[in-house]
Design a protein around this motif. Structure first.
Motif, PDB file in Angstrom:
ATOM      1  N   VAL A  38       7.788  -8.671   5.282  1.00 40.60           N
ATOM      2  CA  VAL A  38       7.387  -9.059   3.932  1.00 40.60           C
ATOM      3  C   VAL A  38       8.589  -8.908   3.007  1.00 40.60           C
ATOM      4  O   VAL A  38       9.495  -8.118   3.271  1.00 40.60           O
ATOM      5  CB  VAL A  38       6.179  -8.235   3.428  1.00 40.60           C
ATOM      6  N   TYR A  39       8.584  -9.657   1.927  1.00 44.03           N
ATOM      7  CA  TYR A  39       9.747  -9.721   1.053  1.00 44.03           C
ATOM      8  C   TYR A  39       9.384  -9.361  -0.379  1.00 44.03           C
ATOM      9  O   TYR A  39       8.269  -9.611  -0.839  1.00 44.03           O
ATOM     10  CB  TYR A  39      10.366 -11.119   1.115  1.00 44.03           C
ATOM     11  N   ARG A  40      10.349  -8.790  -1.073  1.00 43.02           N
ATOM     12  CA  ARG A  40      10.177  -8.333  -2.453  1.00 43.02           C
ATOM     13  C   ARG A  40       9.628  -9.461  -3.331  1.00 43.02           C
ATOM     14  O   ARG A  40      10.093 -10.593  -3.278  1.00 43.02           O
ATOM     15  CB  ARG A  40      11.526  -7.872  -2.994  1.00 43.02           C
ATOM     16  N   GLY A  41       8.627  -9.134  -4.131  1.00 44.98           N
ATOM     17  CA  GLY A  41       8.044 -10.089  -5.057  1.00 44.98           C
ATOM     18  C   GLY A  41       6.866 -10.862  -4.506  1.00 44.98           C
ATOM     19  O   GLY A  41       6.152 -11.524  -5.265  1.00 44.98           O
ATOM     20  N   GLU A  42       6.620 -10.811  -3.215  1.00 40.10           N
ATOM     21  CA  GLU A  42       5.490 -11.535  -2.627  1.00 40.10           C
ATOM     22  C   GLU A  42       4.170 -10.899  -3.034  1.00 40.10           C
ATOM     23  O   GLU A  42       4.063  -9.685  -3.164  1.00 40.10           O
ATOM     24  CB  GLU A  42       5.550 -11.493  -1.093  1.00 40.10           C
ATOM     25  N   ARG A  43       3.169 -11.731  -3.221  1.00 41.11           N
ATOM     26  CA  ARG A  43       1.805 -11.247  -3.437  1.00 41.11           C
ATOM     27  C   ARG A  43       1.057 -11.445  -2.127  1.00 41.11           C
ATOM     28  O   ARG A  43       1.060 -12.527  -1.561  1.00 41.11           O
ATOM     29  CB  ARG A  43       1.135 -12.022  -4.564  1.00 41.11           C
ATOM     30  N   LEU A  44       0.433 -10.370  -1.631  1.00 41.22           N
ATOM     31  CA  LEU A  44      -0.302 -10.408  -0.370  1.00 41.22           C
ATOM     32  C   LEU A  44      -1.773 -10.131  -0.614  1.00 41.22           C
ATOM     33  O   LEU A  44      -2.125  -9.345  -1.488  1.00 41.22           O
ATOM     34  CB  LEU A  44       0.230  -9.342   0.591  1.00 41.22           C
ATOM     35  N   TRP A  45      -2.620 -10.779   0.175  1.00 40.35           N
ATOM     36  CA  TRP A  45      -4.044 -10.478   0.198  1.00 40.35           C
ATOM     37  C   TRP A  45      -4.393 -10.099   1.619  1.00 40.35           C
ATOM     38  O   TRP A  45      -4.053 -10.816   2.568  1.00 40.35           O
ATOM     39  CB  TRP A  45      -4.880 -11.680  -0.226  1.00 40.35           C
ATOM     40  N   LEU A  46      -5.067  -8.955   1.770  1.00 40.59           N
ATOM     41  CA  LEU A  46      -5.436  -8.455   3.091  1.00 40.59           C
ATOM     42  C   LEU A  46      -6.932  -8.215   3.145  1.00 40.59           C
ATOM     43  O   LEU A  46      -7.514  -7.691   2.186  1.00 40.59           O
ATOM     44  CB  LEU A  46      -4.724  -7.128   3.379  1.00 40.59           C
ATOM     45  N   SER A  47      -7.543  -8.568   4.245  1.00 46.14           N
ATOM     46  CA  SER A  47      -8.938  -8.217   4.481  1.00 46.14           C
ATOM     47  C   SER A  47      -9.125  -7.995   5.980  1.00 46.14           C
ATOM     48  O   SER A  47      -8.346  -8.474   6.795  1.00 46.14           O
ATOM     49  CB  SER A  47      -9.898  -9.286   3.957  1.00 46.14           C
ATOM     50  N   VAL A  48     -10.182  -7.278   6.320  1.00 41.09           N
ATOM     51  CA  VAL A  48     -10.456  -6.924   7.704  1.00 41.09           C
ATOM     52  C   VAL A  48     -11.302  -8.005   8.341  1.00 41.09           C
ATOM     53  O   VAL A  48     -12.149  -8.626   7.692  1.00 41.09           O
ATOM     54  CB  VAL A  48     -11.168  -5.554   7.767  1.00 41.09           C
ATOM     55  N   ASP A  49     -11.063  -8.253   9.627  1.00 33.10           N
ATOM     56  CA  ASP A  49     -11.851  -9.196  10.401  1.00 33.10           C
ATOM     57  C   ASP A  49     -13.322  -8.784  10.339  1.00 33.10           C
ATOM     58  O   ASP A  49     -13.644  -7.602  10.349  1.00 33.10           O
ATOM     59  CB  ASP A  49     -11.350  -9.202  11.844  1.00 33.10           C
ATOM     60  N   ALA A  50     -14.225  -9.767  10.272  1.00 36.44           N
ATOM     61  CA  ALA A  50     -15.662  -9.487  10.133  1.00 36.44           C
ATOM     62  C   ALA A  50     -16.170  -8.575  11.240  1.00 36.44           C
ATOM     63  O   ALA A  50     -15.821  -8.738  12.399  1.00 36.44           O
ATOM     64  CB  ALA A  50     -16.436 -10.800  10.152  1.00 36.44           C
ATOM     65  N   GLY A  51     -16.993  -7.610  10.861  1.00 33.85           N
ATOM     66  CA  GLY A  51     -17.624  -6.715  11.814  1.00 33.85           C
ATOM     67  C   GLY A  51     -16.800  -5.509  12.208  1.00 33.85           C
ATOM     68  O   GLY A  51     -17.260  -4.680  12.974  1.00 33.85           O
ATOM     69  N   ASN A  52     -15.600  -5.396  11.711  1.00 29.85           N
ATOM     70  CA  ASN A  52     -14.750  -4.258  12.068  1.00 29.85           C
ATOM     71  C   ASN A  52     -14.807  -3.185  10.996  1.00 29.85           C
ATOM     72  O   ASN A  52     -15.184  -3.432   9.855  1.00 29.85           O
ATOM     73  CB  ASN A  52     -13.293  -4.701  12.250  1.00 29.85           C
ATOM     74  N   ALA A  53     -14.397  -1.996  11.378  1.00 26.63           N
ATOM     75  CA  ALA A  53     -14.275  -0.900  10.424  1.00 26.63           C
ATOM     76  C   ALA A  53     -13.012  -1.111   9.598  1.00 26.63           C
ATOM     77  O   ALA A  53     -12.263  -2.064   9.816  1.00 26.63           O
ATOM     78  CB  ALA A  53     -14.219   0.423  11.177  1.00 26.63           C
ATOM     79  N   ALA A  54     -12.765  -0.228   8.659  1.00 26.43           N
ATOM     80  CA  ALA A  54     -11.575  -0.335   7.813  1.00 26.43           C
ATOM     81  C   ALA A  54     -10.315  -0.284   8.667  1.00 26.43           C
ATOM     82  O   ALA A  54     -10.260   0.377   9.690  1.00 26.43           O
ATOM     83  CB  ALA A  54     -11.554   0.792   6.795  1.00 26.43           C
ATOM     84  N   ALA A  55      -9.307  -1.003   8.236  1.00 28.00           N
ATOM     85  CA  ALA A  55      -8.019  -1.014   8.928  1.00 28.00           C
ATOM     86  C   ALA A  55      -7.041  -0.153   8.153  1.00 28.00           C
ATOM     87  O   ALA A  55      -7.161   0.000   6.935  1.00 28.00           O
ATOM     88  CB  ALA A  55      -7.489  -2.437   9.035  1.00 28.00           C
ATOM     89  N   ARG A  56      -6.082   0.388   8.869  1.00 25.89           N
ATOM     90  CA  ARG A  56      -4.998   1.117   8.221  1.00 25.89           C
ATOM     91  C   ARG A  56      -3.746   0.254   8.308  1.00 25.89           C
ATOM     92  O   ARG A  56      -3.485  -0.371   9.325  1.00 25.89           O
ATOM     93  CB  ARG A  56      -4.767   2.458   8.899  1.00 25.89           C
ATOM     94  N   VAL A  57      -2.983   0.240   7.233  1.00 22.43           N
ATOM     95  CA  VAL A  57      -1.774  -0.579   7.164  1.00 22.43           C
ATOM     96  C   VAL A  57      -0.635   0.309   6.679  1.00 22.43           C
ATOM     97  O   VAL A  57      -0.821   1.161   5.813  1.00 22.43           O
ATOM     98  CB  VAL A  57      -1.981  -1.769   6.202  1.00 22.43           C
ATOM     99  N   THR A  58       0.545   0.107   7.251  1.00 21.93           N
ATOM    100  CA  THR A  58       1.737   0.837   6.854  1.00 21.93           C
ATOM    101  C   THR A  58       2.783  -0.168   6.400  1.00 21.93           C
ATOM    102  O   THR A  58       3.060  -1.135   7.101  1.00 21.93           O
ATOM    103  CB  THR A  58       2.302   1.657   8.036  1.00 21.93           C
ATOM    104  N   LEU A  59       3.334   0.061   5.236  1.00 23.23           N
ATOM    105  CA  LEU A  59       4.421  -0.762   4.709  1.00 23.23           C
ATOM    106  C   LEU A  59       5.666   0.113   4.669  1.00 23.23           C
ATOM    107  O   LEU A  59       5.698   1.121   3.968  1.00 23.23           O
ATOM    108  CB  LEU A  59       4.083  -1.275   3.312  1.00 23.23           C
ATOM    109  N   THR A  60       6.690  -0.254   5.443  1.00 22.94           N
ATOM    110  CA  THR A  60       7.909   0.541   5.550  1.00 22.94           C
ATOM    111  C   THR A  60       9.086  -0.255   5.012  1.00 22.94           C
ATOM    112  O   THR A  60       9.268  -1.418   5.358  1.00 22.94           O
ATOM    113  CB  THR A  60       8.173   0.927   7.019  1.00 22.94           C
ATOM    114  N   SER A  61       9.874   0.380   4.157  1.00 21.08           N
ATOM    115  CA  SER A  61      11.074  -0.255   3.612  1.00 21.08           C
ATOM    116  C   SER A  61      12.179   0.792   3.510  1.00 21.08           C
ATOM    117  O   SER A  61      11.930   1.992   3.618  1.00 21.08           O
ATOM    118  CB  SER A  61      10.790  -0.866   2.235  1.00 21.08           C
ATOM    119  N   ALA A  62      13.395   0.322   3.319  1.00 16.37           N
ATOM    120  CA  ALA A  62      14.531   1.232   3.168  1.00 16.37           C
ATOM    121  C   ALA A  62      14.371   2.001   1.862  1.00 16.37           C
ATOM    122  O   ALA A  62      13.990   1.433   0.837  1.00 16.37           O
ATOM    123  CB  ALA A  62      15.840   0.461   3.178  1.00 16.37           C
TER     124      ALA A  62
END
Length: 138
Positions: A85-109
């Motif tokens: 992913v790149y600086r300034g981008e707008r992201l929308w995230l959602s979980v696939d239907a029927g699944n529990a919550a997802a965990r996401v990690t965003l790593t940068s320098a």
């Protein structure tokens, strides 16, 4: 087999467009220290995020649907998959239907506080020194 075809075979296996070089991590991903942000994407809603620094998004737990502003493509990321992913981008995230919550990690320098201000002040000082030197020479 002639030497030209042997060279072509070797070039294809380890040349500039080999699979390992295309999917290798960019040099800036090796920078240490790194800053990681961990968050959960709820199963019932959509999470939006504006990226503040270039980084890598990694999904854990459940499959995630991701879309980017100004992009005609959507991404389905399974657990363990990453996306640059790149600086300034707008992201929308959602979980696939029927699944529990997802965990996401965003790593940068990691960058020290006020690094941008220091860099800008240094550039302005260099520009001013160049400008005054030119005036003195004339």
């Amino acid at each position: 087999m002639d030497s030209a075809s042997q060279h072509a075979d070797q070039e294809g296996a380890s040349g500039p467009f080999s699979v390992s070089s295309i999917f290798a991590a960019p040099a800036h991903d090796d920078a240490l220290p790194a800053l990681s942000i961990h968050f959960a994407v709820p199963a019932t809603g959509t999470f939006t995020w504006r990226v503040r620094a270039d980084g890598t998004l990694r999904v854990h737990g459940a499959r995630v649907w991701l879309t980017r502003a100004c992009s005609p493509y959507d991404h389905w990321l399974s657990p363990g998959e990453t996306l640059r992913v790149y600086r300034g981008e707008r992201l929308w995230l959602s979980v696939d239907a029927g699944n529990a919550a997802a965990r996401v990690t965003l790593t940068s320098a990691w960058r020290p506080p006020f690094a941008t201000v220091r860099r800008t002040a240094g550039r302005c000082a260099d520009w001013f020194a160049l400008l005054t030197t030119r005036r003195l020479v004339r």
